[in-house]
Write a protein that holds these residues in place. Structure first.
Motif, PDB file in Angstrom:
ATOM      1  N   TYR A  54       0.856  -1.198   0.000  1.00  0.00           N
ATOM      2  CA  TYR A  54       0.000   0.000   0.000  1.00  0.00           C
ATOM      3  C   TYR A  54       0.893   1.249   0.000  1.00  0.00           C
ATOM      4  O   TYR A  54       0.628   2.225  -0.688  1.00  0.00           O
ATOM      5  N   PHE A  95       1.980   2.605   9.639  1.00  0.00           N
ATOM      6  CA  PHE A  95       1.260   3.889   9.521  1.00  0.00           C
ATOM      7  C   PHE A  95       2.198   5.059   9.811  1.00  0.00           C
ATOM      8  O   PHE A  95       2.203   6.070   9.120  1.00  0.00           O
ATOM      9  N   TRP A 108       4.876   5.510   7.116  1.00  0.00           N
ATOM     10  CA  TRP A 108       4.227   5.970   5.866  1.00  0.00           C
ATOM     11  C   TRP A 108       4.046   7.496   5.919  1.00  0.00           C
ATOM     12  O   TRP A 108       4.438   8.230   5.011  1.00  0.00           O
ATOM     13  N   CYS A 156       1.796  -7.326   4.676  1.00  0.00           N
ATOM     14  CA  CYS A 156       1.103  -6.707   5.815  1.00  0.00           C
ATOM     15  C   CYS A 156       1.431  -7.444   7.107  1.00  0.00           C
ATOM     16  O   CYS A 156       0.782  -8.416   7.472  1.00  0.00           O
ATOM     17  N   SER A 196       1.019  -6.365  10.047  1.00  0.00           N
ATOM     18  CA  SER A 196       0.014  -6.109  11.063  1.00  0.00           C
ATOM     19  C   SER A 196      -1.040  -7.210  11.103  1.00  0.00           C
ATOM     20  O   SER A 196      -1.475  -7.639  12.173  1.00  0.00           O
TER      21      SER A 196
HETATM   22  S1  SF4 Z   1      -2.221  -2.625   8.353  1.00  0.00           S
HETATM   23 FE1  SF4 Z   1      -1.045  -3.793   6.816  1.00  0.00          FE
HETATM   24  S2  SF4 Z   1      -1.756  -2.995   4.867  1.00  0.00           S
HETATM   25 FE2  SF4 Z   1      -2.298  -1.470   6.437  1.00  0.00          FE
HETATM   26  S3  SF4 Z   1      -0.555  -0.084   6.481  1.00  0.00           S
HETATM   27 FE3  SF4 Z   1      -0.208  -1.624   8.062  1.00  0.00          FE
HETATM   28  S4  SF4 Z   1       1.109  -3.139   7.025  1.00  0.00           S
HETATM   29 FE4  SF4 Z   1       0.156  -1.893   5.393  1.00  0.00          FE
END
Ligand code: SF4
Length: 437
Positions: free
Chosen positions: A102, A138, A141, A377, A379
């Protein structure tokens, strides 16, 4: 002579993808939000970017911000087959293969100019609202976006539910940050004074929409299920998990959706798929993990062609966990925003996630659990094998694991996924036969 196999989906319409009315309205709403973003700066409005889990949409509306959700931008680019190039552009800029795709899709899109997934301009945000609900990515990013554009940033630190519950001091800590740091920053950037009664009005709308969304998702307890709680639910959760929670348009959408689904229940109908109505429900599944977006329809087809319907998924709760009772509460607006953030799926510990899946297995009379493990991902993916073993042990139902990615087309191997699914459906059938004997 072979017995003809009854197709699980009614007669295919060759060219048109089938949609129910609410799905069409959903598309209109999402496009309208991109138009809102495209014209915000010309109209003198500021733009806020914020993530889906823990998004404070009602609060941002109080300051007239246009709202951009970076994950939604990435998935929309994935569905439009644009993300592969963006990811490779970001990798050429030095972002590792292991970084969440993402993020790379978003950075690649921005490097190509201020154009969003629909081809309309996507303005640089004036403020980044980082509501930190369990995913470390997050933070990184938004650091990258802040570095690139020099945007103002405000962070809401949401304590992790390590003990599996929300303590009063956790809620107070979040409320204090809202009062002392988040709201003053949003006031300063937008030039709009905070009005708590305006927030209350939006939260009343949120609660109505949440009630209707829960009714829709829980309709899958019927046999046949009138919805697909994973692939179909993606369309249902779109407005409420993005810029429409708290708006009258959002409330209207969920009322219409609920009426449509309740009608399907009365008529004993199965879910609408892109190839028409599913008429023969053979397997009822729970799915954990986000979907793949670059081959979304092919992926879904592997399920409905076999008569497999997803009756509940954890992904359909990623922007808000409403089916265990939480509603935004206009009488306690800031406390309620805090509880919403604390209760996000990404903020739950592993035992809570296992409990939730086991409850779904029982309440929705599911045949098994399928985990879609997403390469990039962490998470979601961390601990999924443990979830799989624990759910199998506690429910006695078969569980399986497939691996894909969110928006990187290099990590969706259709043949592998299909093989695995076919073997899994066989396993479910055998297990069911053995239990019935
Ligand atoms: S929850 Fe997963 S998909 Fe969303 S930003 Fe975090 S790592 Fe990326």
């Amino acid at each position: 002579m072979n017995t003809p196999v009854k197709p699980a989906v009614a007669a295919k319409k060759p060219q048109n993808v089938q949609k129910d009315d609410a799905m069409s309205l959903q598309k209109e709403l999402i496009n309208a939000n991109y138009m809102d973003l495209a014209t915000a700066h010309q109209q003198g409005r500021k733009v806020a970017a914020t993530f889906v889990p823990g998004n404070l949409n009602e609060l941002l509306m109080c300051f007239d911000f246009a709202r951009s959700l970076p994950e939604t931008n990435a998935l929309q680019n994935g569905m439009r087959k644009k993300s592969g190039k963006f990811i490779m552009d970001a990798e050429r800029e030095g972002h590792s293969e292991d970084v969440c795709t993402y993020v790379k899709s978003d950075l690649g899109m921005m490097a190509g100019g201020e154009i969003g997934p629909t081809g309309d301009p996507l303005p640089t945000p004036d403020v980044l609202l980082l509501s930190y609900t369990g995913c470390f990515t997050f933070m990184k990013w938004f650091e990258l976006i802040r570095h690139k554009y020099g945007c103002e940033t405000t962070m809401l630190h949401v304590p992790y539910q390590g003990e599996g519950r929300i303590e009063p001091n956790m809620r107070d800590y979040v409320v204090r940050q809202l009062k002392e740091s988040v709201i003053p920053t949003l006031e300063r950037v937008s030039g709009v004074k905070f009005d708590i009664d305006r927030l209350r009005e939006y939260m009343k709308e949120s609660a109505k929409a949440e009630e209707d969304l829960v009714a829709v998702l829980q309709s899958a307890k019927n046999r046949p299920s009138p919805i697909d709680g994973y692939f179909g639910a993606v369309y249902y959760i779109g407005p409420i998990f993005t810029a429409f929670r708290g708006s009258k348009d959002g409330t209207k959408f969920y009322r219409m959706l609920r009426e449509e689904i309740e009608q399907r229940v009365r008529e004993g109908k199965g879910p609408i798929t892109p190839d028409g109505e599913m008429t023969d429900e053979k397997y009822r599944l729970i799915v954990e993990g986000p979907p793949n977006w670059t081959s979304f329809r092919d992926f879904w087809k592997m399920f409905y062609e076999e008569g497999a319907v997803v009756v509940a998924s954890t992904y359909a709760k990623v922007g808000g966990l409403y089916d265990f009772g939480f509603r935004h509460n206009p009488d306690k607006p800031l406390e309620s925003l805090a509880e919403y953030c604390l209760g996000c799926y990404t903020n739950l510990n592993l035992p809570s996630r296992v409990d939730m899946i086991c409850r779904y297995m029982e309440q929705y009379e599911a045949d098994g659990l399928l985990i879609n493990s997403i390469k990039s991902c962490n998470s979601f993916s961390a601990g999924q094998l443990l979830i799989l073993r624990e759910v199998e042990k506690r429910t006695g139902k078969p569980a399986a694991f497939i691996e894909t990615d969110l928006v990187d087309p290099r990590y969706f191997s259709a043949a592998n996924v299909k093989n695995r699914l076919e073997s899994y459906f066989q396993m479910v059938k055998q297990k069911r036969t053995a239990l019935a004997a």
